[in-house]
Write an enzyme that holds these catalytic residues in place. Structure first.
Site, short mmCIF file in Angstrom:
data_model
loop_
_atom_site.label_atom_id
_atom_site.label_comp_id
_atom_site.label_asym_id
_atom_site.label_seq_id
_atom_site.Cartn_x
_atom_site.Cartn_y
_atom_site.Cartn_z
N ASP A 1 9.30 2.80 1.55
CA ASP A 1 8.07 3.47 1.99
C ASP A 1 7.95 3.22 3.49
O ASP A 1 7.48 2.18 3.93
CB ASP A 1 6.87 2.95 1.21
CG ASP A 1 5.59 3.72 1.56
OD1 ASP A 1 5.65 4.58 2.47
OD2 ASP A 1 4.55 3.45 0.94
N PHE B 1 0.86 -1.18 0.00
CA PHE B 1 0.00 0.00 0.00
C PHE B 1 0.89 1.23 0.00
O PHE B 1 1.76 1.35 0.87
CB PHE B 1 -0.93 0.04 1.22
CG PHE B 1 -1.82 1.25 1.22
CD1 PHE B 1 -3.02 1.25 0.53
CD2 PHE B 1 -1.44 2.42 1.88
CE1 PHE B 1 -3.83 2.38 0.51
CE2 PHE B 1 -2.25 3.56 1.85
CZ PHE B 1 -3.45 3.54 1.16
N LYS C 1 2.62 10.09 8.45
CA LYS C 1 1.93 9.64 9.67
C LYS C 1 2.48 10.28 10.97
O LYS C 1 2.04 11.35 11.35
CB LYS C 1 1.90 8.12 9.73
CG LYS C 1 0.97 7.56 8.63
CD LYS C 1 0.53 6.13 8.85
CE LYS C 1 -0.61 5.77 7.93
NZ LYS C 1 -0.24 5.12 6.68
C1 LIG Z 1 -0.60 5.42 5.23
C2 LIG Z 1 0.41 5.05 4.22
C3 LIG Z 1 0.57 5.80 3.05
C4 LIG Z 1 -0.33 6.95 2.68
O1 LIG Z 1 -0.28 7.99 3.59
P1 LIG Z 1 -1.46 9.10 3.61
O2 LIG Z 1 -1.02 10.03 4.70
O3 LIG Z 1 -2.72 8.40 3.88
O4 LIG Z 1 -1.45 9.78 2.31
C5 LIG Z 1 1.59 5.44 2.18
N1 LIG Z 1 2.40 4.41 2.44
C6 LIG Z 1 2.27 3.67 3.57
C7 LIG Z 1 3.22 2.55 3.82
C8 LIG Z 1 1.26 3.95 4.48
O5 LIG Z 1 1.12 3.19 5.57
#
Ligand SMILES: *Cc1c(COP(=O)(O)O)cnc(C)c1O
Length: 404
Positions: A225, A140, A254
């Site tokens: 990521d 994701f 986050k």
């Molecule tokens: C939550 C998340 C995102 C997206 O972040 P948003 O602040 O919702 O745009 C991207 N990559 C990972 C691994 C995530 O957990």
């Protein structure tokens, strides 16, 4: 007159675009690891707004920093300098080893920036055919068209096709397939060191080694990521460090603002050298409020023992979860690191999430059958014990119902 839950729900259902399936509760106040709903009921918050409220709710120091900044200067745009981008960026470099930071406003935007910088890295060198990306099944990376293109879930993707061409997904359980998929057309491999939305699944050492090998062989960049795993969540600064991965780009978000929206792309020296003025930008990105909050959070993390605290509390949480798993056959596995944990069930996790909430504990479901725990990094052992007591009661009740 204070709005009741029913009022709030009724108004939302008329006026707010219905893209979310919300749980039936509205919160009005928080303190530390606790949240309070419209009826004044207290909950232990073990999801922290999906890993965002890293210092807990209404942290006095963060509150004071935000209030001071709001009363001083909120935003001036990237037309001008202000002190807090450099302050937050210097700390991110110290924590990650990557030399520069681009600020944006969310995790998705951070991933988007990493994808663009990876392409720009090759374009600057005249390697205009190196536009492709390799991503993992179960990944994701966000919901914008670029980040969605490297997100695996077909439910999220299908309605918005066609997405970016040249993206290949490989199973993280098959390192050989990964090595084969990375070619001299690959701009970058993107992977979460622990898949978050995908069910709290850490990459295996074999998969991490395959990423390193493929990058070494073809020159492809690696984008870590770390939007969910980064910034102390796993008891170390970044989880790529545990796997001995060598990212050229890292996306964070986050936890970074402790609740104030901010994201960042961390960029290695060799990629930084290929980026020019005007290549990317954001009106809000790196605004004074967000970067002041980030600088405060990073100072807490790096100078006030928060990472060590996460490590200790993470071990405590792991021990308690393992004991729970031994007691209830409904739990088939517990996974994760630090304060990022998943409880794998054999069936849908939603009844557990609902029963926990009714018992005063907030957790969430991810990948259908996984209960996810992302408490604030400031969580205390007694609060972990309280949460596990609630989970124990929930599993006891569910197990009984199954037997009947
Ligand atoms: C939550 C998340 C995102 C997206 O972040 P948003 O602040 O919702 O745009 C991207 N990559 C990972 C691994 C995530 O957990």
């Amino acid at each position: 007159m204070k709005a009741t839950f029913d009022d709030i729900k009724a108004r939302e259902s008329r006026h707010v675009l219905q893209t979310y399936r919300r749980q039936p509760v509205a919160f009005v106040r928080g303190s530390g690891a606790r949240l309070y709903d419209t009826e004044g009921r207290e909950y232990l918050d073990f999801i922290s707004g999906i890993g965002v409220t890293s210092l807990g709710h209404a942290h006095p120091g963060l509150t004071a920093a935000i209030a001071d900044q709001a009363a001083t200067l909120l935003h001036t745009s990237n037309l001008y300098y202000h002190p807090f981008q450099a302050e937050a960026a210097a700390r991110l470099t110290q924590l990650s080893g990557l030399s520069r930071t681009f600020f944006c406003n969310s995790g998705t935007e951070a991933v988007e920036a990493c994808l663009k910088f990876a392409r720009r890295y090759w374009y600057t060198q005249g390697a205009t055919e190196r536009t492709e990306f390799v991503a993992l099944t179960g990944s994701f990376a966000g919901r914008t068209l670029g980040s969605l293109s490297v997100t695996h879930d077909e439910h999220y993707r299908a309605p918005f096709a066609p997405l970016l061409p040249g993206v290949t997904f490989v199973d993280p359980g098959s390192p050989a397939a990964l090595v084969a998929a990375v070619t001299e057309r690959t701009a970058a491999i993107i992977a979460e060191p622990i898949q978050g939305e995908g069910g709290i699944r850490p990459l295996t050492p074999e998969c991490a080694a395959a990423i390193n090998d493929a990058c070494a062989r073809t020159g492809a960049l690696y984008i870590a990521d770390e939007v969910q795993t980064g910034l102390g969540r796993t008891g170390i600064p970044f989880y790529f460090q545990a796997l001995d991965l060598r990212p050229d780009l890292i996306s964070v978000g986050k936890a970074l603002g402790g609740g104030v929206p901010i994201g960042a792309a961390l960029v290695s020296e060799r990629v930084s050298q290929m980026i020019s003025a005007g290549d990317h930008g954001s009106t809000y990105g790196g605004n004074l409020l967000g970067t002041r909050a980030a600088a405060f959070f990073l100072a807490q993390l790096m100078e006030h023992g928060l990472i060590e605290h996460v490590k200790a509390m993470g071990l405590h949480l792991e021990r308690r979860l393992r004991t729970l798993a031994l007691k209830y056959p409904a739990i088939t596995e517990v996974r994760g690191a630090g304060l990022m944990r998943g409880i794998q069930l054999g069936s849908d996790a939603m009844p557990i999430v609902d029963a926990a909430r009714e018992g005063g504990l907030l957790v969430n479901r991810t990948d259908e059958k996984v209960v996810r725990l992302l408490p604030p990094l400031t969580i205390e052992a007694t609060e972990i014990d309280g949460a596990l007591e609630i989970l124990d009661a929930v599993f006891a009740k569910v197990s009984q119902e199954v037997q009947v």
